[in-house]
Design a protein around this motif. Sequence first.
Motif, PDB file in Angstrom:
ATOM      1  N   PHE A   6       0.810  -1.210   0.000  1.00 14.08           N
ATOM      2  CA  PHE A   6       0.000   0.000   0.000  1.00 14.08           C
ATOM      3  C   PHE A   6       0.853   1.274   0.000  1.00 14.08           C
ATOM      4  O   PHE A   6       0.410   2.310  -0.505  1.00 14.08           O
ATOM      5  CB  PHE A   6      -0.942   0.010   1.210  1.00 14.08           C
ATOM      6  CG  PHE A   6      -1.917   1.155   1.213  1.00 14.08           C
ATOM      7  CD1 PHE A   6      -2.981   1.188   0.316  1.00 14.08           C
ATOM      8  CD2 PHE A   6      -1.768   2.205   2.095  1.00 14.08           C
ATOM      9  CE1 PHE A   6      -3.876   2.249   0.312  1.00 14.08           C
ATOM     10  CE2 PHE A   6      -2.657   3.268   2.110  1.00 14.08           C
ATOM     11  CZ  PHE A   6      -3.722   3.292   1.214  1.00 14.08           C
ATOM     12  N   SER A   7       2.063   1.189   0.540  1.00  9.67           N
ATOM     13  CA  SER A   7       2.952   2.362   0.495  1.00  9.67           C
ATOM     14  C   SER A   7       3.241   2.745  -0.948  1.00  9.67           C
ATOM     15  O   SER A   7       3.329   3.934  -1.297  1.00  9.67           O
ATOM     16  CB  SER A   7       4.271   2.069   1.224  1.00  9.67           C
ATOM     17  OG  SER A   7       4.040   1.822   2.591  1.00  9.67           O
ATOM     18  N   PHE A   8       3.371   1.736  -1.792  1.00 10.68           N
ATOM     19  CA  PHE A   8       3.598   1.968  -3.221  1.00 10.68           C
ATOM     20  C   PHE A   8       2.322   2.386  -3.923  1.00 10.68           C
ATOM     21  O   PHE A   8       2.275   3.415  -4.610  1.00 10.68           O
ATOM     22  CB  PHE A   8       4.151   0.693  -3.857  1.00 10.68           C
ATOM     23  CG  PHE A   8       4.176   0.727  -5.358  1.00 10.68           C
ATOM     24  CD1 PHE A   8       5.136   1.459  -6.037  1.00 10.68           C
ATOM     25  CD2 PHE A   8       3.225   0.023  -6.095  1.00 10.68           C
ATOM     26  CE1 PHE A   8       5.153   1.506  -7.429  1.00 10.68           C
ATOM     27  CE2 PHE A   8       3.237   0.056  -7.482  1.00 10.68           C
ATOM     28  CZ  PHE A   8       4.199   0.791  -8.152  1.00 10.68           C
ATOM     29  N   LYS A  41      -6.321   6.255   3.262  1.00 16.64           N
ATOM     30  CA  LYS A  41      -4.988   6.135   3.862  1.00 16.64           C
ATOM     31  C   LYS A  41      -5.063   5.875   5.366  1.00 16.64           C
ATOM     32  O   LYS A  41      -4.061   5.535   5.988  1.00 16.64           O
ATOM     33  CB  LYS A  41      -4.171   7.398   3.590  1.00 16.64           C
ATOM     34  CG  LYS A  41      -3.779   7.556   2.134  1.00 16.64           C
ATOM     35  CD  LYS A  41      -2.862   8.756   1.946  1.00 16.64           C
ATOM     36  CE  LYS A  41      -2.445   8.882   0.490  1.00 16.64           C
ATOM     37  NZ  LYS A  41      -1.536  10.041   0.276  1.00 16.64           N
ATOM     38  N   LYS A  42      -6.255   6.034   5.933  1.00 19.34           N
ATOM     39  CA  LYS A  42      -6.410   5.877   7.377  1.00 19.34           C
ATOM     40  C   LYS A  42      -6.770   4.459   7.791  1.00 19.34           C
ATOM     41  O   LYS A  42      -6.453   4.023   8.893  1.00 19.34           O
ATOM     42  CB  LYS A  42      -7.474   6.854   7.880  1.00 19.34           C
ATOM     43  CG  LYS A  42      -7.094   8.317   7.710  1.00 19.34           C
ATOM     44  CD  LYS A  42      -8.199   9.221   8.230  1.00 19.34           C
ATOM     45  CE  LYS A  42      -7.842  10.691   8.065  1.00 19.34           C
ATOM     46  NZ  LYS A  42      -8.930  11.583   8.544  1.00 19.34           N
ATOM     47  N   GLU A  43      -7.489   3.764   6.904  1.00 26.77           N
ATOM     48  CA  GLU A  43      -7.962   2.434   7.270  1.00 26.77           C
ATOM     49  C   GLU A  43      -8.135   1.576   6.023  1.00 26.77           C
ATOM     50  O   GLU A  43      -8.198   2.096   4.902  1.00 26.77           O
ATOM     51  CB  GLU A  43      -9.302   2.546   8.007  1.00 26.77           C
ATOM     52  CG  GLU A  43     -10.379   3.225   7.180  1.00 26.77           C
ATOM     53  CD  GLU A  43     -11.649   3.490   7.963  1.00 26.77           C
ATOM     54  OE1 GLU A  43     -11.674   3.149   9.153  1.00 26.77           O
ATOM     55  OE2 GLU A  43     -12.600   4.034   7.376  1.00 26.77           O
ATOM     56  N   ASP A  44      -8.207   0.273   6.222  1.00 26.78           N
ATOM     57  CA  ASP A  44      -8.458  -0.640   5.112  1.00 26.78           C
ATOM     58  C   ASP A  44      -9.924  -0.522   4.677  1.00 26.78           C
ATOM     59  O   ASP A  44     -10.826  -0.508   5.522  1.00 26.78           O
ATOM     60  CB  ASP A  44      -8.177  -2.078   5.539  1.00 26.78           C
ATOM     61  CG  ASP A  44      -6.686  -2.340   5.751  1.00 26.78           C
ATOM     62  OD1 ASP A  44      -5.907  -1.368   5.703  1.00 26.78           O
ATOM     63  OD2 ASP A  44      -6.317  -3.505   5.957  1.00 26.78           O
ATOM     64  N   VAL A  45     -10.143  -0.439   3.397  1.00 22.58           N
ATOM     65  CA  VAL A  45     -11.504  -0.363   2.851  1.00 22.58           C
ATOM     66  C   VAL A  45     -11.831  -1.681   2.167  1.00 22.58           C
ATOM     67  O   VAL A  45     -11.118  -2.080   1.235  1.00 22.58           O
ATOM     68  CB  VAL A  45     -11.635   0.804   1.847  1.00 22.58           C
ATOM     69  CG1 VAL A  45     -13.055   0.855   1.270  1.00 22.58           C
ATOM     70  CG2 VAL A  45     -11.276   2.134   2.504  1.00 22.58           C
ATOM     71  N   PRO A  46     -12.874  -2.378   2.597  1.00 19.34           N
ATOM     72  CA  PRO A  46     -13.239  -3.662   1.971  1.00 19.34           C
ATOM     73  C   PRO A  46     -13.504  -3.488   0.475  1.00 19.34           C
ATOM     74  O   PRO A  46     -13.955  -2.432   0.031  1.00 19.34           O
ATOM     75  CB  PRO A  46     -14.518  -4.072   2.719  1.00 19.34           C
ATOM     76  CG  PRO A  46     -14.438  -3.350   4.029  1.00 19.34           C
ATOM     77  CD  PRO A  46     -13.761  -2.044   3.735  1.00 19.34           C
TER      78      PRO A  46
END
Length: 233
Positions: A26-28, A54-59
């Motif tokens: 995810f950084s990339f 960028k704050k949380e995982d989104v399903p």
Amino acid sequence: MLKIMLDAGHGPNTYGKRSPDNYKEFSFTSSVADHAKALLETYENVSVYFAHSKKEDVPLKERTDKANRLNVDCYVAIHANAYGTTWTSANGIETYVYITKPKEAVALANKVQKNLVIATGLADRGVKTADFHVLLETNMTAILTECGFYTNKNELKLIRSESYQKTCAEAIVKGIVDQYKLKKKKATTPPKEAKPKELYKVQIGAFADQKNAEKLLKELKDKGYDPVIVKDK
């Protein structure tokens, strides 16, 4: 107005999805998405949305539901690839469309794939088909691109670098621009500054001591001039 959804693969807390030395995919992907959004917004009649956070995982379902709700025209999922969980020699770029090979998706995928291979210099693994959720559950043209392997030491060095992230963003955007014939926004000319008012002054001298000013005043009067003394605080 062309509406584009950019999807940075996975999220900041996704289990796994990182290199053997712990670099998060995810950084990339989020960096590439940021650069791509900035580039796309320099074109006319384009709106860009993010499926991720960028704050949380989104399903995945929330991502595709959002794209369908906004009725976007184009969905581009950005990923980095992996082969196993240890260092391997697997390498290169590949782009996916849904298994039914939608015509417009295939055309966009070919353009993005071509530009990524040219820009990165990595191996061309081709355009492939898959039944990934983001390709199956979207109601619009959708592609998923894999921008190199983070399980390959050499490609991970690239993936970590901002210059490579920008290169991938530029290539993806070029593919979108070519597909939809986007035009650059016209550069705006800054407004001309108002012309300052013109002032005309004639000054013979300036003195801190009033006596010196009065002395010069007398000398000028003796010569036939009509000077005045102005006191300026």
